[in-house]
Scaffold this active site. Structure first.
Site, PDB file in Angstrom:
ATOM      1  N   SER A 152      20.717 -13.429 -16.797  1.00  0.00           N
ATOM      2  CA  SER A 152      20.794 -13.400 -18.263  1.00  0.00           C
ATOM      3  C   SER A 152      22.184 -13.728 -18.805  1.00  0.00           C
ATOM      4  O   SER A 152      23.199 -13.406 -18.193  1.00  0.00           O
ATOM      5  CB  SER A 152      20.401 -12.002 -18.746  1.00  0.00           C
ATOM      6  OG  SER A 152      20.754 -11.820 -20.101  1.00  0.00           O
ATOM      7  N   TYR A 209      21.217 -17.929 -24.010  1.00  0.00           N
ATOM      8  CA  TYR A 209      21.073 -17.702 -25.443  1.00  0.00           C
ATOM      9  C   TYR A 209      21.935 -18.743 -26.127  1.00  0.00           C
ATOM     10  O   TYR A 209      23.130 -18.856 -25.825  1.00  0.00           O
ATOM     11  CB  TYR A 209      21.553 -16.299 -25.840  1.00  0.00           C
ATOM     12  CG  TYR A 209      20.556 -15.196 -25.568  1.00  0.00           C
ATOM     13  CD1 TYR A 209      19.271 -15.251 -26.099  1.00  0.00           C
ATOM     14  CD2 TYR A 209      20.905 -14.089 -24.803  1.00  0.00           C
ATOM     15  CE1 TYR A 209      18.362 -14.232 -25.870  1.00  0.00           C
ATOM     16  CE2 TYR A 209      19.991 -13.064 -24.571  1.00  0.00           C
ATOM     17  CZ  TYR A 209      18.725 -13.149 -25.111  1.00  0.00           C
ATOM     18  OH  TYR A 209      17.827 -12.140 -24.889  1.00  0.00           O
ATOM     19  N   THR A 216      16.032 -19.024 -24.169  1.00  0.00           N
ATOM     20  CA  THR A 216      15.221 -18.008 -24.855  1.00  0.00           C
ATOM     21  C   THR A 216      15.280 -18.250 -26.354  1.00  0.00           C
ATOM     22  O   THR A 216      16.372 -18.275 -26.938  1.00  0.00           O
ATOM     23  CB  THR A 216      15.725 -16.595 -24.496  1.00  0.00           C
ATOM     24  OG1 THR A 216      15.559 -16.405 -23.087  1.00  0.00           O
ATOM     25  CG2 THR A 216      14.944 -15.520 -25.240  1.00  0.00           C
ATOM     26  N   ARG A 234      14.860  -2.146 -33.315  1.00  0.00           N
ATOM     27  CA  ARG A 234      14.381  -1.188 -32.308  1.00  0.00           C
ATOM     28  C   ARG A 234      14.661   0.246 -32.741  1.00  0.00           C
ATOM     29  O   ARG A 234      15.804   0.685 -32.782  1.00  0.00           O
ATOM     30  CB  ARG A 234      15.045  -1.485 -30.968  1.00  0.00           C
ATOM     31  CG  ARG A 234      14.736  -2.910 -30.508  1.00  0.00           C
ATOM     32  CD  ARG A 234      15.360  -3.284 -29.192  1.00  0.00           C
ATOM     33  NE  ARG A 234      15.234  -4.733 -28.982  1.00  0.00           N
ATOM     34  CZ  ARG A 234      16.007  -5.445 -28.188  1.00  0.00           C
ATOM     35  NH1 ARG A 234      16.950  -4.850 -27.481  1.00  0.00           N
ATOM     36  NH2 ARG A 234      15.828  -6.749 -28.072  1.00  0.00           N
ATOM     37  N   LYS A 251      11.671 -20.098 -23.238  1.00  0.00           N
ATOM     38  CA  LYS A 251      11.088 -18.752 -23.081  1.00  0.00           C
ATOM     39  C   LYS A 251      10.919 -18.103 -24.448  1.00  0.00           C
ATOM     40  O   LYS A 251      11.863 -18.060 -25.246  1.00  0.00           O
ATOM     41  CB  LYS A 251      12.007 -17.891 -22.217  1.00  0.00           C
ATOM     42  CG  LYS A 251      11.597 -16.424 -22.101  1.00  0.00           C
ATOM     43  CD  LYS A 251      12.452 -15.711 -21.065  1.00  0.00           C
ATOM     44  CE  LYS A 251      12.045 -14.271 -20.856  1.00  0.00           C
ATOM     45  NZ  LYS A 251      12.596 -13.348 -21.861  1.00  0.00           N
ATOM     46  N   HIS A 253       9.131 -11.145 -25.183  1.00  0.00           N
ATOM     47  CA  HIS A 253      10.360 -10.425 -24.832  1.00  0.00           C
ATOM     48  C   HIS A 253      10.040  -8.966 -24.482  1.00  0.00           C
ATOM     49  O   HIS A 253      10.812  -8.054 -24.797  1.00  0.00           O
ATOM     50  CB  HIS A 253      11.338 -10.490 -26.020  1.00  0.00           C
ATOM     51  CG  HIS A 253      12.787 -10.596 -25.646  1.00  0.00           C
ATOM     52  ND1 HIS A 253      13.531 -11.734 -25.818  1.00  0.00           N
ATOM     53  CD2 HIS A 253      13.655  -9.689 -25.113  1.00  0.00           C
ATOM     54  CE1 HIS A 253      14.774 -11.519 -25.431  1.00  0.00           C
ATOM     55  NE2 HIS A 253      14.875 -10.289 -24.986  1.00  0.00           N
ATOM     56  N   ARG A 260      10.143  -6.419 -27.390  1.00  0.00           N
ATOM     57  CA  ARG A 260      11.438  -5.942 -27.901  1.00  0.00           C
ATOM     58  C   ARG A 260      11.903  -6.700 -29.134  1.00  0.00           C
ATOM     59  O   ARG A 260      12.896  -6.335 -29.741  1.00  0.00           O
ATOM     60  CB  ARG A 260      12.511  -6.106 -26.813  1.00  0.00           C
ATOM     61  CG  ARG A 260      12.221  -5.303 -25.584  1.00  0.00           C
ATOM     62  CD  ARG A 260      13.080  -5.717 -24.422  1.00  0.00           C
ATOM     63  NE  ARG A 260      14.469  -5.341 -24.523  1.00  0.00           N
ATOM     64  CZ  ARG A 260      14.948  -4.122 -24.265  1.00  0.00           C
ATOM     65  NH1 ARG A 260      14.126  -3.165 -23.908  1.00  0.00           N
ATOM     66  NH2 ARG A 260      16.223  -3.872 -24.359  1.00  0.00           N
ATOM     67  N   ASP A 317       5.194 -13.623 -19.220  1.00  0.00           N
ATOM     68  CA  ASP A 317       5.678 -12.279 -18.873  1.00  0.00           C
ATOM     69  C   ASP A 317       5.289 -11.299 -19.958  1.00  0.00           C
ATOM     70  O   ASP A 317       4.800 -11.667 -21.020  1.00  0.00           O
ATOM     71  CB  ASP A 317       7.182 -12.265 -18.580  1.00  0.00           C
ATOM     72  CG  ASP A 317       8.063 -12.375 -19.834  1.00  0.00           C
ATOM     73  OD1 ASP A 317       7.567 -12.190 -20.971  1.00  0.00           O
ATOM     74  OD2 ASP A 317       9.262 -12.648 -19.668  1.00  0.00           O
ATOM     75  N   GLY A 323       4.385  -6.912 -19.466  1.00  0.00           N
ATOM     76  CA  GLY A 323       3.373  -5.967 -18.997  1.00  0.00           C
ATOM     77  C   GLY A 323       2.858  -6.214 -17.599  1.00  0.00           C
ATOM     78  O   GLY A 323       1.884  -5.580 -17.191  1.00  0.00           O
TER      79      GLY A 323
HETATM   80  C1  LIG Z   1      16.344  -4.022 -20.918  1.00  0.00           C
HETATM   81  C2  LIG Z   1      15.850  -5.425 -21.138  1.00  0.00           C
HETATM   82  C3  LIG Z   1      16.769  -6.442 -21.356  1.00  0.00           C
HETATM   83  C4  LIG Z   1      16.326  -7.749 -21.523  1.00  0.00           C
HETATM   84  N1  LIG Z   1      17.244  -8.752 -21.676  1.00  0.00           N
HETATM   85  C5  LIG Z   1      16.816 -10.035 -21.807  1.00  0.00           C
HETATM   86  C6  LIG Z   1      17.761 -11.098 -21.888  1.00  0.00           C
HETATM   87  O1  LIG Z   1      18.965 -10.883 -21.821  1.00  0.00           O
HETATM   88  N2  LIG Z   1      17.275 -12.350 -22.035  1.00  0.00           N
HETATM   89  C7  LIG Z   1      15.925 -12.624 -22.103  1.00  0.00           C
HETATM   90  O2  LIG Z   1      15.530 -13.784 -22.239  1.00  0.00           O
HETATM   91  N3  LIG Z   1      15.018 -11.633 -22.000  1.00  0.00           N
HETATM   92  C8  LIG Z   1      15.425 -10.355 -21.840  1.00  0.00           C
HETATM   93  N4  LIG Z   1      14.500  -9.358 -21.711  1.00  0.00           N
HETATM   94  C9  LIG Z   1      13.064  -9.704 -21.722  1.00  0.00           C
HETATM   95  C10 LIG Z   1      12.562  -9.987 -20.297  1.00  0.00           C
HETATM   96  O3  LIG Z   1      13.064 -11.211 -19.824  1.00  0.00           O
HETATM   97  C11 LIG Z   1      11.031 -10.095 -20.262  1.00  0.00           C
HETATM   98  O4  LIG Z   1      10.590 -11.016 -21.208  1.00  0.00           O
HETATM   99  C12 LIG Z   1      10.328  -8.755 -20.474  1.00  0.00           C
HETATM  100  O5  LIG Z   1      11.046  -7.699 -19.877  1.00  0.00           O
HETATM  101  C13 LIG Z   1       8.933  -8.815 -19.906  1.00  0.00           C
HETATM  102  O6  LIG Z   1       8.239  -7.669 -20.169  1.00  0.00           O
HETATM  103  P1  LIG Z   1       8.041  -6.472 -19.090  1.00  0.00           P
HETATM  104  O7  LIG Z   1       9.358  -5.780 -19.005  1.00  0.00           O
HETATM  105  O8  LIG Z   1       6.988  -5.674 -19.709  1.00  0.00           O
HETATM  106  O9  LIG Z   1       7.629  -7.072 -17.778  1.00  0.00           O
HETATM  107  C14 LIG Z   1      14.935  -8.046 -21.522  1.00  0.00           C
HETATM  108  C15 LIG Z   1      14.024  -7.006 -21.292  1.00  0.00           C
HETATM  109  C16 LIG Z   1      14.459  -5.714 -21.082  1.00  0.00           C
HETATM  110  C17 LIG Z   1      13.446  -4.650 -20.797  1.00  0.00           C
END
Ligand SMILES: Cc1cc2nc3c(=O)[nH]c(=O)nc-3n(C[C@H](O)[C@H](O)[C@H](O)COP(=O)(O)O)c2cc1C
Length: 387
Positions: free
Chosen positions: A127, A151, A177, A186, A259, A283, A286, A314, A316
């Site tokens: 990331s 990003y 992304t 959040r 993404k 994401h 989030r 992605d 879940g």
């Molecule tokens: C704590 C956390 C930080 C994340 N940071 C990024 C990030 O820096 N860049 C990004 O593209 N996605 C980020 N994501 C999203 C993940 O790449 C992914 O889309 C997501 O975790 C998938 O869902 P899941 O955790 O239910 O498997 C983050 C997710 C979490 C939980």
């Protein structure tokens, strides 16, 4: 409120990693164990979603709603689960989703994750919000495959420097992304008054970047909070549009993924902009609360781009059967997010290796029970229409 300073306040991480405590079993057990290990503010930052967390829950519900229709007595033999995604070999159809700020879960952060991923040959996506510089993480991968997640922030020269560094460090693909023009709303983080970046966490790509450093009056090592505030200021990029993407395509000679796509028409725009692959994602719930579950969006995106496009999903994905469901609904592979971060929180690199090892085995097991010889045998009739 206990934020990050008391990481492993009960010494549990140490006891898990040393084998004194047995590893958790199911993905829900890992999440519970992570909640015990981590300071509450950090756990909430990882586990939580935006707003009312409708989308966070919808991602899991979309998997629960759909049931598998296994075939019996196919004589498929010992299954092979490996796939090739844009030239990157995966021992099973999954990669590690880009997750920022892994130093919050464990002091070794992404370095430990990279070692675990490399040991099992599972590709990792690193990331832009990582806790370690991309060069240092790449060094831990020892030539095993890794991709870099970008990003595109409002400072184009810093963005360009990230791209150049990623290519120099040998990342095999770039993932842009696009679902984060601003950071999601959040509630948990607001309640906890917790923004990791403002405490100087998750800014290592910036702090190690010569162009970013040239923007600051003082070096990030001397004033991490000011560096974090600068990151927070330059992160939002609401002006970015599909028209800007030719600039990126011109600078990226490796496969380029987008993404955060949730609609078929956006996937077609991404294809016209020169992207090689699509990651259907909200994401992990989030960003926009109320957004469609990614598994539901997958069906529309696959229908729009046709059979030949590379489509990942992605959100879940927790277990072997989830991977088969996602592939039956049109994905070529999936990204796994929070589960490996819980592994990192509970047991550092050994915890990540355990989570990934169990997932590899569980996928294998699911293939056997489904009568599958390889991912090529997966097709839509293996999933029943949702009731
Ligand atoms: C704590 C956390 C930080 C994340 N940071 C990024 C990030 O820096 N860049 C990004 O593209 N996605 C980020 N994501 C999203 C993940 O790449 C992914 O889309 C997501 O975790 C998938 O869902 P899941 O955790 O239910 O498997 C983050 C997710 C979490 C939980």
């Amino acid at each position: 409120l206990v934020k990050r300073r008391d990481l492993d306040r009960h010494g549990l991480q140490q006891r898990y990693a040393s084998g004194e405590l047995p590893w958790p079993v199911g993905s829900e057990d890992w999440e519970r164990a992570a909640a015990e290990v981590l300071p509450p503010g950090v756990f909430d930052w990882i586990a939580g979603g935006a707003g009312e967390e409708l989308t966070l829950r919808a991602n899991r519900e979309a998997f629960r709603r759909r049931r598998l229709r296994p075939r019996m007595l196919t004589g498929a033999g010992h299954p092979s689960t490996a796939v090739d995604i844009a030239g990157t070999r995966c021992p099973a159809p999954f990669l590690l989703a880009p997750i920022g700020g892994q130093g919050l879960a464990h002091p070794e952060g992404e370095l430990a994750t990279a070692r675990a991923a490399a040991a099992l040959e599972v590709p990792m996506i690193v990331s832009t919000a990582a806790s370690h510089a991309m060069e240092d993480i790449a060094a831990q991968m020892k030539g095993r495959p890794a991709w870099y997640q970008l990003y595109w922030i409002s400072d184009k020269e810093v963005t360009q420097s990230f791209i150049a560094r990623a290519l120099n460090s040998g990342y095999e693909a770039i993932v842009l992304t696009v679902d984060s023009p601003v950071v999601g709303w959040r509630d948990r983080d607001r309640r906890n008054d917790y923004i990791p970046f403002l405490e100087g966490d998750g800014i290592a790509q910036y702090a190690s970047d010569p162009v970013f450093r040239s923007r600051l009056p003082q070096s990030p090592d001397r004033d991490p909070a000011a560096a974090g505030a600068a990151v927070v200021r330059m992160f939002p990029n609401l002006a970015l549009s599909w028209d800007d993407l030719a600039w990126l395509r011109d600078r990226v000679p490796v496969p380029l993924f987008v993404k955060g796509i949730l609609r078929g028409d956006d996937a077609l725009r991404a294809r016209a902009a020169g992207f090689d692959g699509f990651i259907v994602s909200n994401h992990g719930g989030r960003q926009l609360d109320g957004a469609i579950a990614s598994l539901d969006a997958l069906v529309e995106v696959r229908a729009a781009v046709g059979d030949d496009a590379v489509v990942l999903v992605d959100g879940g994905i927790r277990r072997g059967p989830d991977v088969v469901k996602a592939l039956a609904l049109g994905a070529d592979a999936v990204l796994v997010g929070r589960p490996y971060l819980y592994g990192l929180a509970v047991g550092g690199g050994a915890g990540v290796e355990r989570v990934l090892g169990v997932l590899l085995e569980e996928i294998h097991h699911t293939f056997a029970l489904m009568g599958l010889g390889s991912p090529a045998d997966i097709e839509p009739s293996l999933v029943a229409p949702p009731p």
